[in-house]
Design a protein around this motif. Structure first.
Motif, PDB file in Angstrom:
ATOM      1  N   ASN A  76       0.841  -1.192   0.000  1.00 49.64           N
ATOM      2  CA  ASN A  76       0.000   0.000   0.000  1.00 49.64           C
ATOM      3  C   ASN A  76       0.879   1.246   0.000  1.00 49.64           C
ATOM      4  O   ASN A  76       1.716   1.417   0.876  1.00 49.64           O
ATOM      5  N   VAL A  77       0.680   2.111  -0.990  1.00 50.63           N
ATOM      6  CA  VAL A  77       1.405   3.379  -1.068  1.00 50.63           C
ATOM      7  C   VAL A  77       0.479   4.530  -0.682  1.00 50.63           C
ATOM      8  O   VAL A  77       0.862   5.435   0.049  1.00 50.63           O
ATOM      9  N   GLN A  78      -0.767   4.456  -1.169  1.00 50.98           N
ATOM     10  CA  GLN A  78      -1.697   5.571  -0.945  1.00 50.98           C
ATOM     11  C   GLN A  78      -3.138   5.091  -1.056  1.00 50.98           C
ATOM     12  O   GLN A  78      -3.491   4.371  -1.981  1.00 50.98           O
ATOM     13  N   GLU A  79      -3.968   5.472  -0.130  1.00 47.45           N
ATOM     14  CA  GLU A  79      -5.413   5.246  -0.074  1.00 47.45           C
ATOM     15  C   GLU A  79      -5.793   3.768   0.060  1.00 47.45           C
ATOM     16  O   GLU A  79      -4.946   2.892   0.031  1.00 47.45           O
ATOM     17  N   SER A  80      -7.093   3.510   0.205  1.00 46.82           N
ATOM     18  CA  SER A  80      -7.582   2.168   0.529  1.00 46.82           C
ATOM     19  C   SER A  80      -8.150   1.427  -0.669  1.00 46.82           C
ATOM     20  O   SER A  80      -8.748   2.024  -1.565  1.00 46.82           O
ATOM     21  N   VAL A  81      -7.995   0.108  -0.626  1.00 47.69           N
ATOM     22  CA  VAL A  81      -8.550  -0.795  -1.635  1.00 47.69           C
ATOM     23  C   VAL A  81      -8.947  -2.079  -0.914  1.00 47.69           C
ATOM     24  O   VAL A  81      -8.194  -2.582  -0.085  1.00 47.69           O
ATOM     25  N   ASN A  82     -10.134  -2.597  -1.201  1.00 49.55           N
ATOM     26  CA  ASN A  82     -10.511  -3.938  -0.742  1.00 49.55           C
ATOM     27  C   ASN A  82     -10.002  -4.914  -1.791  1.00 49.55           C
ATOM     28  O   ASN A  82     -10.391  -4.838  -2.957  1.00 49.55           O
ATOM     29  N   LEU A  83      -9.136  -5.828  -1.392  1.00 46.37           N
ATOM     30  CA  LEU A  83      -8.575  -6.806  -2.307  1.00 46.37           C
ATOM     31  C   LEU A  83      -9.194  -8.168  -2.014  1.00 46.37           C
ATOM     32  O   LEU A  83      -9.078  -8.689  -0.910  1.00 46.37           O
ATOM     33  N   ASP A  84      -9.888  -8.731  -3.005  1.00 47.18           N
ATOM     34  CA  ASP A  84     -10.497 -10.050  -2.849  1.00 47.18           C
ATOM     35  C   ASP A  84      -9.480 -11.137  -3.158  1.00 47.18           C
ATOM     36  O   ASP A  84      -9.297 -12.058  -2.389  1.00 47.18           O
ATOM     37  N   PHE A  85      -8.807 -11.013  -4.326  1.00 45.69           N
ATOM     38  CA  PHE A  85      -7.735 -11.952  -4.630  1.00 45.69           C
ATOM     39  C   PHE A  85      -6.737 -11.367  -5.605  1.00 45.69           C
ATOM     40  O   PHE A  85      -6.976 -10.355  -6.249  1.00 45.69           O
TER      41      PHE A  85
END
Length: 95
Positions: A76-85
């Motif tokens: 992670n460098v910046q901001e959010s992400v939901n990662l499923d796969f």
């Protein structure tokens, strides 16, 4: 191989870095720009499949991996992400 992510994000400018076996395979992998999907998949399906591609050519980036163990790290460098796969697959397989 190719690398495909299934993710969702409401963030407007999420950025990740990809390290393969302790190194960046290309300079652009230090700051991979991820497109917003418009939401977190709370009320409707915001999930997106995205195959890592060279930002200049827009073609899927080929990952050449020899037989054996490898370490891939998505940072992670910046901001959010939901990662499923995070899928590593043959170029013959479309996702």
């Amino acid at each position: 191989y190719r690398i495909t992510l299934k993710y969702c994000t409401e963030s407007l400018a999420p950025v990740r870095a990809l390290i393969v076996d302790g190194a960046f395979r290309a300079e652009w992998m230090k700051e991979i720009q991820i497109e917003s999907t418009g939401g977190w998949s709370n009320e409707h399906d915001d999930w997106k499949l995205w195959t890592l591609a060279d930002p200049e050519t827009k073609k899927p980036f080929p990952f050449y991996l020899r037989k054996g163990e490898h370490t891939l790290r998505l940072v992670n460098v910046q901001e959010s992400v939901n990662l499923d796969f995070f899928a590593i697959h043959s170029p013959d397989v479309e996702m």
